[in-house]
Design an enzyme around this catalytic site. Structure first.
Site, short mmCIF file in Angstrom:
data_model
loop_
_atom_site.label_atom_id
_atom_site.label_comp_id
_atom_site.label_asym_id
_atom_site.label_seq_id
_atom_site.Cartn_x
_atom_site.Cartn_y
_atom_site.Cartn_z
N ARG A 277 0.89 -1.18 0.00
CA ARG A 277 0.00 0.00 0.00
C ARG A 277 0.92 1.22 0.00
NH1 ARG A 277 -5.20 1.43 3.67
NH2 ARG A 277 -6.05 0.06 2.05
N HIS B 10 -7.49 0.78 -6.23
CA HIS B 10 -7.70 -0.08 -5.05
C HIS B 10 -8.38 -1.37 -5.53
CE1 HIS B 10 -7.82 -1.30 -1.04
NE2 HIS B 10 -8.64 -0.44 -0.50
N GLN C 96 -10.20 -3.88 -3.03
CA GLN C 96 -11.49 -3.41 -2.54
C GLN C 96 -12.58 -3.69 -3.57
OE1 GLN C 96 -12.35 -1.75 0.54
NE2 GLN C 96 -14.35 -2.29 -0.27
N ASP D 207 -17.16 7.41 -1.14
CA ASP D 207 -15.87 7.30 -0.44
C ASP D 207 -15.55 8.67 0.14
OD1 ASP D 207 -13.36 6.46 0.43
OD2 ASP D 207 -12.42 6.59 -1.55
N CYS E 204 -16.27 1.80 0.90
CA CYS E 204 -15.06 1.01 1.18
C CYS E 204 -14.63 1.12 2.63
CB CYS E 204 -13.93 1.45 0.24
SG CYS E 204 -13.61 3.22 0.33
N ARG F 278 -13.61 -8.48 1.97
CA ARG F 278 -12.20 -8.22 1.70
C ARG F 278 -11.39 -9.47 2.02
NH1 ARG F 278 -10.15 -3.09 1.86
NH2 ARG F 278 -8.31 -4.16 1.07
N1 NVA Z 1 -9.87 6.91 -1.18
C1 NVA Z 1 -9.50 6.41 0.12
C2 NVA Z 1 -9.78 4.95 0.21
C3 NVA Z 1 -9.50 4.35 1.56
C4 NVA Z 1 -9.74 2.87 1.59
C5 NVA Z 1 -8.04 6.71 0.39
O1 NVA Z 1 -7.22 6.54 -0.53
O2 NVA Z 1 -7.71 7.13 1.50
N1 CP Z 2 -11.15 -0.05 2.68
C1 CP Z 2 -9.88 -0.14 3.10
O1 CP Z 2 -8.94 -0.39 2.32
O2 CP Z 2 -9.71 0.02 4.43
P1 CP Z 2 -8.36 0.22 5.22
O3 CP Z 2 -7.79 1.54 4.81
O4 CP Z 2 -8.74 0.16 6.66
O5 CP Z 2 -7.41 -0.89 4.85
#
Ligand code: NVA
Ligand code: CP
Length: 302
Positions: free
Chosen positions: A102, A129, A132, A220, A260, A287
């Protein structure tokens, strides 16, 4: 399929194969059927951003598959002190059977795949993502039974979630409508991809127009990880880009609501809608099952 870097790399049948295996693994888990398909294997998990769901579902998923997961913080890795991603990829490939990462730049994930020799899984970048969206598709199929011609409306920022939803949903035969401000549209390459799907893809500033007749409403956060400094300004930009009772009124009867997570109640979704739609937590659970399927597909025979 050698990696999971972004959904554009996968064919429709590869996506459906993952979802079918995810359903099987969910069934096996529910019935206590042991599934140690990754016995003796190790997954490295590199997190340059925070996580609740991704970290815990990958770590427990790997354990349930008979393998182990290592949480690798960039604060402790030499990456944090400037060791090039190329060398990190080459070295970690000698110890591990797969890496989940990540991070910010999609290029970093692509480079790990290019220079390493083990499967790489994108656990979220600024661009995509995919894990997800595999869980989202699994949840939509559980509730609706099929994908054909279902409409998903995404309301809010044209961010990593919007990018991956557009690609994933169109690939499996759904229609997608995006409601976002002009200055926050999804990635240009994704919009180009969507062009091939004709009127199955639409984009507008009008939330209610996007949500009209939708079978699934998705939103989101207005400020993603890495945009914390802009959070206040974004509250003005995105005001009104919300899933609320008005959006549900124009959606299809029995429309699902998906998020998400983490959610900001009162911003992109109202508390009443969030609390009336427990499928959001089935989505979070999925997930685990979807990612176990990805790991089995990528790592079982590697
Ligand atoms: N768009 C959000 C998704 C989190 C799962 C982010 O990148 O923080
Ligand atoms: N939806 C998601 O990826 O959650 P986290 O940021 O908690 O991993």
């Amino acid at each position: 399929m050698k990696h999971l870097l972004k959904l554009t790399d996968l064919s429709e049948s590869e996506i459906l194969d993952i979802l079918n295996l995810a359903d099987q693994l969910k069934y096996e888990k529910k019935h206590n059927i042991e599934h140690h398909y990754l016995k003796g294997k190790s997954l490295g998990m590199i997190f340059q951003k925070s996580s609740t769901r991704t970290r815990v579902s990958f770590e427990t998923g790997m354990y349930q598959l008979g393998g182990q997961a290592l949480f690798l913080s960039p604060r402790d890795l030499q990456i944090g002190r400037g060791e090039p991603i190329e060398d990190t990829a080459r070295v970690l490939s000698r110890y591990l059977d797969g890496i989940m990462i990540r991070t910010f730049a999609q290029q970093e994930v692509e480079d790990l795949a290019k220079y390493g020799s083990i499967p790489i899984i994108n656990g979220l970048t600024d661009f995509a993502h995919p894990c997800q969206v595999l869980a989202d598709l699994m949840t939509i199929r559980e509730y609706k039974g099929e994908f054909d011609n279902l409409k998903l409306a995404f309301v809010g920022d044209g961010n990593n979630m919007a990018n991956s939803l557009i690609v994933g949903c169109l690939k499996v035969g759904m229609r997608v409508a995006i409601a976002c401000p002009d200055d926050h549209r999804p990635d240009a390459a994704v919009l180009e991809f969507a062009k091939a799907y004709g009127d199955k893809f639409t984009i507008t500033n009008d939330v209610l127009k996007a949500c009209e007749g939708a079978d699934a409403l998705y939103t989101d956060v207005w400020a993603s990880m890495g945009q914390e400094q802009e959070a206040e300004e974004r509250k003005n930009v995105f005001a009104g880009y919300q899933i609320n009772s008005d959006a549900l009124k124009v959606a299809a009867k029995d429309a699902m609501v998906l998020h998400c997570l983490p959610a900001h109640r009162g911003e992109e979704i109202t508390a009443d809608v969030m609390d009336a739609h427990p499928e959001i937590f089935d989505e979070a659970e999925n997930r685990l099952h979807a990612q176990k399927a990805v790991m089995v597909k990528l790592m079982a025979e590697a």
